[in-house]
Scaffold this motif. Sequence first.
Motif, mmCIF file in Angstrom:
data_model
loop_
_atom_site.group_PDB
_atom_site.id
_atom_site.type_symbol
_atom_site.label_atom_id
_atom_site.label_comp_id
_atom_site.label_asym_id
_atom_site.label_seq_id
_atom_site.Cartn_x
_atom_site.Cartn_y
_atom_site.Cartn_z
ATOM 1 N N LYS A 123 -4.867 2.236 6.305
ATOM 2 C CA LYS A 123 -5.222 1.526 5.090
ATOM 3 C C LYS A 123 -4.071 1.577 4.095
ATOM 4 O O LYS A 123 -3.443 2.617 3.896
ATOM 5 N N LEU A 124 -3.774 0.433 3.477
ATOM 6 C CA LEU A 124 -2.737 0.379 2.458
ATOM 7 C C LEU A 124 -3.144 1.184 1.229
ATOM 8 O O LEU A 124 -4.328 1.469 1.014
ATOM 9 N N GLY A 125 -2.148 1.527 0.415
ATOM 10 C CA GLY A 125 -2.457 2.290 -0.793
ATOM 11 C C GLY A 125 -3.282 1.502 -1.783
ATOM 12 O O GLY A 125 -4.114 2.044 -2.512
ATOM 13 N N GLY A 126 -3.054 0.201 -1.811
ATOM 14 C CA GLY A 126 -3.767 -0.676 -2.721
ATOM 15 C C GLY A 126 -2.844 -1.754 -3.245
ATOM 16 O O GLY A 126 -2.214 -1.569 -4.289
ATOM 17 N N PRO A 127 -2.694 -2.896 -2.509
ATOM 18 C CA PRO A 127 -1.838 -3.971 -2.995
ATOM 19 C C PRO A 127 -2.129 -4.268 -4.466
ATOM 20 O O PRO A 127 -3.291 -4.398 -4.859
ATOM 21 N N PHE A 144 -0.401 3.468 -5.489
ATOM 22 C CA PHE A 144 -1.697 4.106 -5.245
ATOM 23 C C PHE A 144 -2.283 4.545 -6.579
ATOM 24 O O PHE A 144 -1.707 5.370 -7.273
ATOM 25 N N TYR A 145 -3.403 3.923 -6.933
ATOM 26 C CA TYR A 145 -4.173 4.302 -8.118
ATOM 27 C C TYR A 145 -5.605 4.549 -7.658
ATOM 28 O O TYR A 145 -6.272 3.620 -7.185
ATOM 29 N N SER A 148 -12.522 4.055 -8.640
ATOM 30 C CA SER A 148 -13.876 4.626 -8.603
ATOM 31 C C SER A 148 -14.726 3.994 -7.508
ATOM 32 O O SER A 148 -15.701 4.594 -7.055
ATOM 33 N N TRP A 149 -14.364 2.786 -7.064
ATOM 34 C CA TRP A 149 -15.155 2.112 -6.039
ATOM 35 C C TRP A 149 -14.706 2.454 -4.618
ATOM 36 O O TRP A 149 -15.263 1.967 -3.654
ATOM 37 N N TRP A 150 -13.691 3.295 -4.476
ATOM 38 C CA TRP A 150 -13.251 3.707 -3.150
ATOM 39 C C TRP A 150 -14.029 4.924 -2.672
ATOM 40 O O TRP A 150 -14.471 5.752 -3.467
ATOM 41 N N GLY A 151 -14.121 5.053 -1.348
ATOM 42 C CA GLY A 151 -14.731 6.236 -0.761
ATOM 43 C C GLY A 151 -13.704 7.286 -0.377
ATOM 44 O O GLY A 151 -14.056 8.347 0.138
ATOM 45 N N HIS A 152 -12.418 7.009 -0.630
ATOM 46 C CA HIS A 152 -11.353 7.956 -0.299
ATOM 47 C C HIS A 152 -10.581 8.299 -1.570
ATOM 48 O O HIS A 152 -10.546 7.514 -2.527
ATOM 49 N N SER A 153 -9.954 9.446 -1.576
ATOM 50 C CA SER A 153 -9.223 9.894 -2.771
ATOM 51 C C SER A 153 -7.742 10.141 -2.510
ATOM 52 O O SER A 153 -6.989 10.388 -3.448
ATOM 53 N N THR A 154 -7.323 10.077 -1.254
ATOM 54 C CA THR A 154 -5.914 10.257 -0.916
ATOM 55 C C THR A 154 -5.460 9.084 -0.052
ATOM 56 O O THR A 154 -6.250 8.539 0.739
ATOM 57 N N ARG A 160 5.144 4.993 -0.891
ATOM 58 C CA ARG A 160 4.872 3.853 -1.776
ATOM 59 C C ARG A 160 5.975 2.832 -1.558
ATOM 60 O O ARG A 160 7.134 3.076 -1.850
ATOM 61 N N ARG A 161 5.594 1.673 -1.054
ATOM 62 C CA ARG A 161 6.579 0.710 -0.574
ATOM 63 C C ARG A 161 6.261 -0.711 -1.026
ATOM 64 O O ARG A 161 5.204 -0.980 -1.604
ATOM 65 N N VAL A 162 7.190 -1.611 -0.718
ATOM 66 C CA VAL A 162 7.002 -3.043 -0.939
ATOM 67 C C VAL A 162 7.052 -3.720 0.424
ATOM 68 O O VAL A 162 7.929 -3.418 1.250
ATOM 69 N N TYR A 163 6.114 -4.637 0.654
ATOM 70 C CA TYR A 163 5.987 -5.307 1.948
ATOM 71 C C TYR A 163 6.252 -6.807 1.813
ATOM 72 O O TYR A 163 6.136 -7.381 0.718
ATOM 73 N N TYR A 164 6.579 -7.403 2.958
ATOM 74 C CA TYR A 164 6.770 -8.848 3.022
ATOM 75 C C TYR A 164 5.967 -9.399 4.183
ATOM 76 O O TYR A 164 6.074 -8.915 5.317
ATOM 77 N N LEU A 165 5.143 -10.408 3.889
ATOM 78 C CA LEU A 165 4.393 -11.108 4.927
ATOM 79 C C LEU A 165 5.005 -12.496 5.078
ATOM 80 O O LEU A 165 4.877 -13.333 4.175
ATOM 81 N N PRO A 166 5.717 -12.760 6.184
ATOM 82 C CA PRO A 166 6.342 -14.079 6.354
ATOM 83 C C PRO A 166 5.303 -15.191 6.343
ATOM 84 O O PRO A 166 4.126 -14.980 6.648
ATOM 85 N N ALA A 167 5.724 -16.387 5.963
ATOM 86 C CA ALA A 167 4.823 -17.534 5.981
ATOM 87 C C ALA A 167 4.211 -17.691 7.366
ATOM 88 O O ALA A 167 4.915 -17.651 8.376
#
Length: 296
Positions: A123-127, A144-145, A148-154, A160-167
Amino acid sequence: MKWTPFLTLVLLACHLTRAQEAALVAKGAELTLLADGFEFTEGPAVAQNGDVYFTDQPNDRIVKWNAADNSVTDWMQPSGRSNGLYFGPDGALYACADEKNELWQIDANKKVTVLVSQFEGKKLGGPNDLWINGQGGIYFTDPFYKRSWWGHSTPEIKERRVYYLPAKGKTPIVVAKDFVNPNGIIGTADGKTLYIADIGDKKTYVFKVEKDGQLTDRSLFCNMGSDGMTLDTEGNVYLTGDGVTVFSPQGEKLHHIAVPEKWTANVTFGGPDRKTLFITAMDSVYTLEMAVAGAH
């Protein structure tokens, strides 16, 4: 008053500041409260016709400002706890859907397509924020922030990265790393330069964008982080946090727009001529008429 070289420099600096402001802000324009009563506004994105969409993430909704009649109405609820938004060249609205750490495409009929739900089985940290180039390739930050609506805390992914999704791509790739917490991101209209703010390290970096989408030539742009960010047609970079701070393409501070809120989360240019600056801040949205237009 005794005239000194220091006083000359002070007066010159004041003159330059007023000149810089005049070149950016429309004559006589003042910050205007557009709407309030939200819980936390974020992610403004401008549609092709100048309408602006933004999020009220705690209330799980996307809100629309209609350029034709200056109205503000709910557009989509629930919205996957959307945060950052951006319109692609295909006219669809793309969203960092924080509820399940996903990246969404939302069409005009509000049909949702999940583009990214994980990376290498985790799972991603949170786009959080995104920018889309002219070919439809998507760059997005992944801080990663804890929500309160998540079931995980870590986070399942530690970096912590930046991603690229090609067209038309199915799998994102890592294009930038070694951040404390990357957040704001914006690219130039020609697609050759990308700015990424590391809000956790109070720095913003600039990168060269290669033809294959990879990022090279990382360099420090300024010693200030940012939540959301945008660009104008002069190449100036608008950073947020304490109001809005404008930097030249060379990283020189040009102007500061004070906003009467504890935090300014994001900013974009809207309206048919792209000369209305939209500022999301806490429970409110503000506008400021500008002398320059937005780059996007």
